[in-house]
Design a protein around this motif. Structure first.
Motif, PDB file in Angstrom:
ATOM      1  N   LYS A   1       0.810  -1.204   0.000  1.00 38.14           N
ATOM      2  CA  LYS A   1       0.000   0.000   0.000  1.00 38.14           C
ATOM      3  C   LYS A   1       0.845   1.256   0.000  1.00 38.14           C
ATOM      4  CE  LYS A   1      -0.783  -0.576   5.004  1.00 38.14           C
ATOM      5  NZ  LYS A   1      -0.359  -1.975   5.033  1.00 38.14           N
ATOM      6  N   GLU A   2       2.045   1.206   0.674  1.00 40.14           N
ATOM      7  CA  GLU A   2       2.884   2.400   0.677  1.00 40.14           C
ATOM      8  C   GLU A   2       3.365   2.742  -0.723  1.00 40.14           C
ATOM      9  OE1 GLU A   2       3.270  -0.155   2.567  1.00 40.14           O
ATOM     10  OE2 GLU A   2       2.979   0.486   4.649  1.00 40.14           O
ATOM     11  N   ASP A   3       3.573   1.702  -1.559  1.00 38.74           N
ATOM     12  CA  ASP A   3       4.054   1.936  -2.912  1.00 38.74           C
ATOM     13  C   ASP A   3       2.967   2.479  -3.843  1.00 38.74           C
ATOM     14  OD1 ASP A   3       6.507   0.978  -2.098  1.00 38.74           O
ATOM     15  OD2 ASP A   3       6.020  -1.110  -2.675  1.00 38.74           O
ATOM     16  N   ALA A   4       1.709   2.338  -3.426  1.00 36.49           N
ATOM     17  CA  ALA A   4       0.610   2.841  -4.269  1.00 36.49           C
ATOM     18  C   ALA A   4       0.410   4.325  -4.095  1.00 36.49           C
ATOM     19  CB  ALA A   4      -0.686   2.102  -3.940  1.00 36.49           C
ATOM     20  N   ILE A   5       1.079   4.929  -3.105  1.00 36.44           N
ATOM     21  CA  ILE A   5       0.895   6.351  -2.817  1.00 36.44           C
ATOM     22  C   ILE A   5       2.039   7.136  -3.417  1.00 36.44           C
ATOM     23  CG2 ILE A   5       0.683   8.073  -1.002  1.00 36.44           C
ATOM     24  CD1 ILE A   5      -0.431   5.874   0.811  1.00 36.44           C
ATOM     25  N   SER A   6       1.661   8.170  -4.211  1.00 36.29           N
ATOM     26  CA  SER A   6       2.667   9.077  -4.787  1.00 36.29           C
ATOM     27  C   SER A   6       2.877  10.207  -3.780  1.00 36.29           C
ATOM     28  CB  SER A   6       2.180   9.647  -6.122  1.00 36.29           C
ATOM     29  OG  SER A   6       1.972   8.607  -7.055  1.00 36.29           O
ATOM     30  N   LYS A   7       4.122  10.351  -3.344  1.00 35.30           N
ATOM     31  CA  LYS A   7       4.430  11.295  -2.286  1.00 35.30           C
ATOM     32  C   LYS A   7       4.651  12.701  -2.855  1.00 35.30           C
ATOM     33  CE  LYS A   7       4.581   7.919   0.783  1.00 35.30           C
ATOM     34  NZ  LYS A   7       3.631   7.835   1.914  1.00 35.30           N
ATOM     35  N   ASP A   8       4.231  13.660  -2.067  1.00 32.75           N
ATOM     36  CA  ASP A   8       4.509  15.071  -2.343  1.00 32.75           C
ATOM     37  C   ASP A   8       4.187  15.476  -3.782  1.00 32.75           C
ATOM     38  OD1 ASP A   8       5.375  15.499   0.279  1.00 32.75           O
ATOM     39  OD2 ASP A   8       7.405  14.785  -0.234  1.00 32.75           O
TER      40      ASP A   8
END
Length: 794
Positions: free
Chosen positions: A650-657
């Motif tokens: 799930k962390e990899d599915a989120i595009s940061k900043d």
């Protein structure tokens, strides 16, 4: 859901007046325009209507004009007053035969018209020509035949038959065969040089009317009423041509008066013919008897008779006279019985005075009079009724019964007279034996004298009756008189004002119906007041409509931080504090239909919250039509579809900043089964993770009215925000959301109004009431179908 309502103690409130005012204001063009359009059509319709004129006449039916001696003579002759019943007279006047008789005397077969741009005018006066047509085919009755004046000598005739248009030139005063009929055009006195140019510029046409059509037309237009408490009949005729109506009504009155007297003349003439025939026979008998008497006296040399002989002969003569009378009555009864038996009650008439030798039998005379009355009444009824009508059939039955009663009386009278004849014959034989000694020549002389006396009495009686009949005929006076000659009543119809009012009211009614249907079924929510009138769903805020900015389409809240659009989203951000309790941070945005701006609101709400220093995660859960990556001009490596399908963490599915304080979980590759992925456990884990690591979690979901994904996501969110666009949202969509809230027992929900039209009043109201800011009119509202477009729905 709690429904709004006004105070039951008040019939109406300020809100009601405000609603009515708004309804009129928003539909002003509709409410005003449709009645005006209908009024215009009504004016055109009324302008084309032909004016109807009225003509009136009055007839007096007066029996008092007849002298008493005339009435007595007519009664003796068997005359019956068939015109005394006013209702019957009305039927006679309005009978087809009476109308047809009047029409045959008039030249009404051709009607003349002038063609106009909007309507055709009937030529009432000043007809410049007369048209005579012979051998016109029946299929051309009622068809237009155009007449165009070419010059002073000729005209052009045009008509259409069986779909073929035909033209021919006709010289005035000359008959011309067209192949279908023979036509002749004759100039009238109105065809003059001083009005030639005006006549030539007109387009004339004629219509040839059949006799039956004219009869039906005048039957429909004629009204006859009996004025109350009088014997006056008032005739009213409606026509588009008052001149013809005057002529027709006068002719009808003349025909009616003549017909009312003709029956009396027929009755008297029939009696005179019978009396003359009887007189001729009696005179012939008298001449023959006188000749025989003279011959007998010369031959027998008779001078005088003895007193004794006179006495016997007087008695003998009296009995012979009585026997003769009885025999005459028997013969008359037999003749009358034969005549009555052969009488056709449907054709022949019985004259009560037809058998003069039976005039002393009052019972017989009364029976004859009754039969004559029934026949006269039947003849009168036939003027207005058919032979098969119940009234005529009943009269025929009564005539048959009267005839049977008369036949029975004649038969019984004959039997009585025959018995009396036997007794008188016996008395005659006795006196005959007494006169055996009287010379035979004396007896023969007395027989001849007796016959002569009887015929002389009959002659005198017939002369008296004939004189009475002549006096009656000479004294026949019309019982019908014209007390008001046909006069014009002017234009009596149509009532053009009423027609205009009907059209105008029809326009008002249709405008009201359309306004009602529009308000009930097609009304759009244009502002906050409209929404609060229809629903109790709390409003998170309004997004005012502004112009598009192509250079900064979706992130205008950052590109123009002082714009009205930015202030609108700041107001929503502020109101979230009143909707979210402690520990709640998951906000779901959806709409009933596509194109209402849920994605636009999701993105800008996330940006405005992130701009306030809050950590925000935007989840693009509308996997059917992902758009956020285009709006942010960002190309993600992975997305939610990769995570939900188990490909990545799930962390990899989120595009940061992606933007400052804004992380986005883009859709990723569009999966073939997005609905199945969303309802799985992995999404719950993602939401739990997001809730723990972010201040706010924004869920952009598919339209709830088309796809059921949002229904399952609502249970996982802390606040459900329904986006409504003023360009598309109607009452039905609001009702759908209310039903959804009630059915699923939602506890925390709100509405966002998108694309609200801005005004000066709303600007200050939003600025100081809700803090929805002001700016440079910079923002945008977007409405589109749910299709493949690079822009987000707004």
């Amino acid at each position: 859901m709690r429904k709004k309502g006004k105070d039951k103690n008040n019939l109406f409130s300020v809100e009601d007046l405000t609603y009515v005012f708004r309804l009129i204001r928003t539909n002003f063009l509709l409410i005003l325009g449709i009645p005006l359009v209908f009024g215009a059509f009504g004016y055109l319709y009324v302008h084309q209507l032909t004016e109807i004129y009225g003509v009136k006449a009055q007839l007096l039916i007066d029996r008092e004009k007849m002298y008493n001696y005339q009435a007595g003579l007519q009664k003796q002759l068997g005359y019956q007053d068939i015109y005394s019943d006013m209702r019957n007279q009305i039927r006679v006047l309005t009978s087809p035969d009476m109308i047809r008789t009047a029409i045959k005397r008039l030249d009404f077969n051709v009607s003349y018209y002038i063609s106009g741009r909007l309507k055709d005018d009937v030529l009432k006066k000043g007809i410049p020509f007369k048209v005579q047509i012979e051998d016109l085919p029946k299929d051309m009755f009622g068809s237009k035949i155009d007449v165009k004046i070419i010059d002073w000598d000729k005209c052009k005739i045009s008509y259409e038959r069986n779909g073929v248009k035909k033209n021919t030139i006709v010289f005035y005063g000359r008959a011309k065969k067209t192949g279908d009929f023979t036509i002749q055009v004759i100039q009238t006195d109105n065809f003059r040089k001083n009005n030639y140019e005006g006549i030539r510029s007109n387009d004339y046409y004629i219509i040839y009317n059949s006799e039956q059509e004219l009869v039906n037309k005048y039957l429909r237009s004629l009204e006859v009423v009996n004025l109350e408490y009088t014997s006056i009949l008032e005739l009213t005729l409606k026509s588009e041509n008052p001149d013809r109506a005057l002529v027709f009504l006068k002719e009808l009155s003349d025909v009616y008066i003549k017909e009312s007297n003709q029956y009396k003349y027929d009755q008297v003439d029939t009696t005179l013919v019978y009396i003359d025939r009887q007189l001729d026979k009696v005179i012939e008998d008298i001449n023959d008897i006188e000749f025989k008497l003279d011959s007998f006296k010369i031959k027998r040399d008779i001078i005088d008779l003895s007193k004794e002989s006179n006495l016997y002969f007087d008695k003998y003569r009296d009995y012979r006279d009585e026997k003769k009378q009885i025999r005459e009555r028997v013969i008359s009864l037999a003749a009358l019985e034969t005549y009555i038996a052969r009488l056709d009650p449907n054709k022949d008439f019985v004259n009560p005075s037809s058998e003069l030798s039976l005039s002393n039998d009052m019972t017989l005379q009364n029976l004859l009079v009754d039969l004559d009355e029934l026949q006269s009444e039947r003849q009168k009824k036939l003027q207005s009724l058919s032979k098969n009508s119940p009234t005529i059939i009943q009269l025929s039955e009564e005539i048959a019964m009267s005839k049977d009663e008369l036949m029975d009386y004649i038969s019984n009278s004959k039997s009585v007279l025959l018995e009396k004849l036997k007794l008188i014959t016996a008395e005659i034989n006795d006196y005959k034996s007494m006169l055996t000694g009287i010379p035979e020549k004396e007896r023969d002389l007395l027989n001849i004298t007796r016959k002569l006396d009887i015929n002389e009495k009959m002659y005198l009686y017939l002369l008296e009756r004939r004189a009475n009949a002549e006096i009656t005929r000479a004294g026949i006076y019309p019982e019908v008189s014209v007390i008001q000659t046909p006069t014009r009543m002017g234009v009596i119809g149509p009532n053009k004002f009423n027609y205009l009012m009907v059209f105008f009211l029809m326009g008002i009614f249709i405008a009201a119906v359309i306004t009602f249907l529009k308000e009930v079924y097609f009304k759009k929510v244009s502002n906050l007041n409209d929404f609060t009138e229809l629903s109790d769903v709390p409003v998170l805020g309004q997004i005012y409509q502004a112009k598009k900015d192509k250079s900064d389409l979706y992130v205008s809240v950052l590109g123009s931080p002082k714009s009205q659009l930015a202030e609108n989203f700041r107001g929503i951000r502020t109101n979230l504090n009143y909707f979210l309790k402690e520990g709640q941070n998951k906000i779901l945005l959806t709409s009933v239909a596509p194109g209402e701006g849920k994605t636009f609101c999701s993105l800008n709400l996330a940006l405005i919250i992130a701009n306030a220093g809050k950590k925000v995660l935007l989840l693009e859960l509308d996997m059917h039509k992902p758009r956020i990556y285009r709006a942010l001009e960002y190309t993600p490596v992975n997305g939610l579809s990769n995570y939900l399908s188990g490909q990545i963490a799930k962390e990899d599915a989120i595009s940061k900043d992606v933007r400052e304080n804004l992380d986005v979980a883009f859709c990723g590759p569009v999966p073939p089964n997005p609905s199945e992925l969303i309802v799985g456990e992995k999404l719950k884990l993602m939401l739990d993770y997001a809730s723990e690591n972010y201040d706010y979690v924004i869920l952009d979901t598919p339209p709830i009215g088309l796809i059921s994904d949002a229904l399952s996501l609502i249970e996982l969110s802390d606040l459900a925000a329904f986006v409504f666009s003023t360009q598309t949202t109607r009452k039905q969509e609001i009702s759908y959301v209310e039903g959804l809230i009630e059915k699923n027992d939602l506890q925390n929900y709100g509405a966002i109004l998108n694309n609200v039209k801005s005004s000066r009043f709303k600007y200050y109201y939003s600025r100081y009431g809700y803090g929805y800011g002001y700016g440079y009119g910079y923002g945008y509202g977007y409405g589109s179908d749910y299709g493949d477009k690079p822009e987000l729905d707004v």
